[in-house]
Design an enzyme around this catalytic site. Structure first.
Site, PDB file in Angstrom:
ATOM      1  N   PHE A 138       1.076  -2.551  10.194  1.00  0.00           N
ATOM      2  CA  PHE A 138       1.711  -2.108   8.807  1.00  0.00           C
ATOM      3  C   PHE A 138       0.675  -1.747   7.736  1.00  0.00           C
ATOM      4  O   PHE A 138      -0.514  -2.596   7.614  1.00  0.00           O
ATOM      5  CB  PHE A 138       2.440  -3.563   8.274  1.00  0.00           C
ATOM      6  CG  PHE A 138       2.942  -3.318   6.783  1.00  0.00           C
ATOM      7  CD1 PHE A 138       4.302  -2.679   6.720  1.00  0.00           C
ATOM      8  CD2 PHE A 138       2.527  -3.506   5.539  1.00  0.00           C
ATOM      9  CE1 PHE A 138       4.833  -2.375   5.543  1.00  0.00           C
ATOM     10  CE2 PHE A 138       2.913  -3.054   4.473  1.00  0.00           C
ATOM     11  CZ  PHE A 138       4.427  -2.680   4.513  1.00  0.00           C
ATOM     12  N   ASP A 223      -7.986  -1.935   8.062  1.00  0.00           N
ATOM     13  CA  ASP A 223      -6.911  -2.424   6.978  1.00  0.00           C
ATOM     14  C   ASP A 223      -7.186  -3.987   6.833  1.00  0.00           C
ATOM     15  O   ASP A 223      -6.426  -4.780   7.804  1.00  0.00           O
ATOM     16  CB  ASP A 223      -5.850  -1.803   7.192  1.00  0.00           C
ATOM     17  CG  ASP A 223      -4.640  -2.428   6.277  1.00  0.00           C
ATOM     18  OD1 ASP A 223      -5.074  -3.286   5.375  1.00  0.00           O
ATOM     19  OD2 ASP A 223      -3.464  -1.707   6.237  1.00  0.00           O
ATOM     20  N   LYS A 252      -4.179  -7.064  -1.766  1.00  0.00           N
ATOM     21  CA  LYS A 252      -3.620  -8.493  -1.974  1.00  0.00           C
ATOM     22  C   LYS A 252      -4.549  -9.281  -2.847  1.00  0.00           C
ATOM     23  O   LYS A 252      -4.390  -9.700  -4.018  1.00  0.00           O
ATOM     24  CB  LYS A 252      -3.321  -8.870  -0.854  1.00  0.00           C
ATOM     25  CG  LYS A 252      -1.876  -8.107   0.018  1.00  0.00           C
ATOM     26  CD  LYS A 252      -1.274  -8.684   1.014  1.00  0.00           C
ATOM     27  CE  LYS A 252       0.255  -8.046   1.035  1.00  0.00           C
ATOM     28  NZ  LYS A 252       0.034  -7.070   2.187  1.00  0.00           N
TER      29      LYS A 252
HETATM   30  C1  LIG Z   1       0.710  -5.787   2.181  1.00  0.00           C
HETATM   31  C2  LIG Z   1      -0.125  -4.734   3.209  1.00  0.00           C
HETATM   32  C3  LIG Z   1      -0.264  -3.385   2.827  1.00  0.00           C
HETATM   33  C4  LIG Z   1       0.547  -2.715   1.595  1.00  0.00           C
HETATM   34  O1  LIG Z   1      -0.144  -3.280   0.254  1.00  0.00           O
HETATM   35  P1  LIG Z   1       0.657  -2.701  -0.803  1.00  0.00           P
HETATM   36  O2  LIG Z   1      -0.285  -3.475  -1.987  1.00  0.00           O
HETATM   37  O3  LIG Z   1       2.022  -3.572  -0.977  1.00  0.00           O
HETATM   38  O4  LIG Z   1       0.639  -1.565  -1.122  1.00  0.00           O
HETATM   39  C5  LIG Z   1      -1.181  -2.761   3.629  1.00  0.00           C
HETATM   40  N1  LIG Z   1      -1.805  -2.919   4.757  1.00  0.00           N
HETATM   41  C6  LIG Z   1      -1.535  -4.346   5.099  1.00  0.00           C
HETATM   42  C7  LIG Z   1      -2.177  -4.767   6.381  1.00  0.00           C
HETATM   43  C8  LIG Z   1      -0.735  -5.401   4.217  1.00  0.00           C
HETATM   44  O5  LIG Z   1      -0.612  -6.687   4.710  1.00  0.00           O
END
Ligand SMILES: *Cc1c(COP(=O)(O)O)cnc(C)c1O
Length: 399
Positions: A138, A223, A252
């Site tokens: 994701f 990420d 986050k």
């Molecule tokens: C939550 C998340 C995203 C997206 O972050 P947003 O602030 O909602 O755009 C991208 N990568 C990972 C691994 C995430 O957990």
């Protein structure tokens, strides 16, 4: 306004993009939040790994108050004091030499994708633009990041997607070899798949991916939007695996509750971004940077929060494992690092989440059958005991 009226007005005025539980949260402190119905909840969702220091941590609140009185926003046409201080702090504590600021995880990943393409086109080969990501990953909801996301259900209806992404099964080194072409410029991975069900990498997976990148002149993008900021018990999850990326994205937990994202890179790679190549109006704005500085200082310099996270991780895993012994037909596996923990069930967990909420505990369900726990890193034994008691009651009542 009462809870029911608020929920009615939400359906009237707010676009219907979220499947929401029927409560309205109004106030939070530490591990707890309170609804407009006056009910108290213990929060093991933590804003999806955002509230690392708990709700309304006094140091973050005071930093925001002070900054709000001094300066809220100015353009990136000018230098911004808290932005410089935050970048320095991130560089001091990571592999990176340079930081680009934005407002979310998806935006940080967009910036990473753009930087990887530009660096590779200019420095390796003009043909290079393809990025390999993992199945079940994701990476966000913008067009490029949802294309990077290795799950069709997020992509359906938004075609045509962005060209240049291929997906290889997570933890499968051979599959990466097969997905690679002469046009590949980067491999982009979550060190632990969060949304995909708290899936850990095999011990040598990331090392081998790093090796493939080195041998083929590919960039490694990690990420760490969910796994970063102490979530796994280290500042960043990749520290467990003996490697560093070329580019890392975070968001986050970074602002302790305010919207901020960042893309970090080595000097070599960052040099592909020059004035006017990339920008964000709000990126690194004084207010959010002040909150992020207070968050990082509290996380790292007070010292005990990562310790707390690691101690509570051991305790929570132990308690969850005990539940597994009690309910062997229901619980498949407990996994995770630090306070990003997953409990895989044999059944879908939506209904369990709903019952827990009715009993005053907020938890999350992901990948249909995985209960995902992402409490603030300040969680205490008594909170974990409370969660376990509730889970036990809920599991006992299952048909
Ligand atoms: C939550 C998340 C995203 C997206 O972050 P947003 O602030 O909602 O755009 C991208 N990568 C990972 C691994 C995430 O957990």
């Amino acid at each position: 306004m009462g809870t029911k009226k608020l929920i009615d007005e939400s359906s009237l005025y707010v676009m219907n993009t979220y499947k929401r539980f029927p409560i309205v949260l109004r106030k939070g402190r530490g591990m707890k939040v309170w609804g407009t119905d006056g009910r108290e909840y213990i929060d093991f969702v933590g804003g999806i790994a955002v509230n690392i220091l708990g709700h309304c941590h006094p140091k973050v609140v005071v930093a925001i108050q002070k900054q709000a009185q001094r300066l809220l926003h100015v353009s990136n046409f000018y230098y911004i004091e808290p932005q410089i201080k935050l970048a320095k702090l991130l560089v001091r504590h990571t592999f990176a030499d340079k930081v680009f600021f934005c407002n979310s995880g998806a935006e940080a990943n967009e910036a990473a994708i753009k930087l990887a393409r530009k660096y590779s086109k200019e420095n390796i080969s003009p043909e290079r633009f393809e990025i390999i990501t993992a199945k079940d990953s994701f990476h966000g909801r913008t067009l490029a990041t949802l294309t990077a996301t290795g799950q069709e259900r997020f992509q359906r209806g938004f075609e045509p997607l962005v060209p240049g992404f291929t997906h290889a099964p997570f933890n499968d080194i051979d599959a990466i070899g097969k997905a690679m072409t002469k046009n590949t410029c980067a491999i982009m991975l979550e060190p632990i798949q969060g949304e995909g069900g708290v899936k850990l990498p095999d011990p040598n997976y990331l090392k081998e991916v790093r090796k493939i990148c080195n041998e083929n002149n590919l960039l490694l993008i990690l990420d760490e939007v969910q796994t970063g900021m102490g979530r796994t018990g280290r500042f960043f999850a990749h520290e467990y695996f003996g490697i560093t990326p070329d580019i890392m994205t975070i968001a986050k937990g970074l602002g302790g509750g305010v919207p901020i994202g960042a893309m970090l890179a080595t000097d070599k790679v960052a040099s592909a971004f020059q004035p006017t190549t990339h920008a964000a109006t709000f990126g690194g704005n004084p207010l959010v940077c002040a909150a992020a500085i207070a968050t990082i200082e509290t996380l790292l310099e007070d010292g005990f929060i990562l310790d707390q996270c690691n101690r509570m991780s051991v305790y929570m895993k132990e308690r969850l494992e005990n539940l597994k012994l009690k309910f062997p037909a229901l619980i498949v596996e407990i996994r995770g690092l630090g306070l990003l923990l997953g409990m895989e069930l044999t059944i879908e967990c939506e209904a369990i989440v709903k019952t827990c909420l009715e009993m005053g505990v907020l938890i999350n369900c992901t990948a249909e059958k995985v209960l995902r726990f992402m409490p603030p890193l300040i969680v205490q034994k008594k909170d974990i005991d409370h969660l376990i008691n509730i889970l036990e009651k809920v599991f006992e009542r299952l048909p």
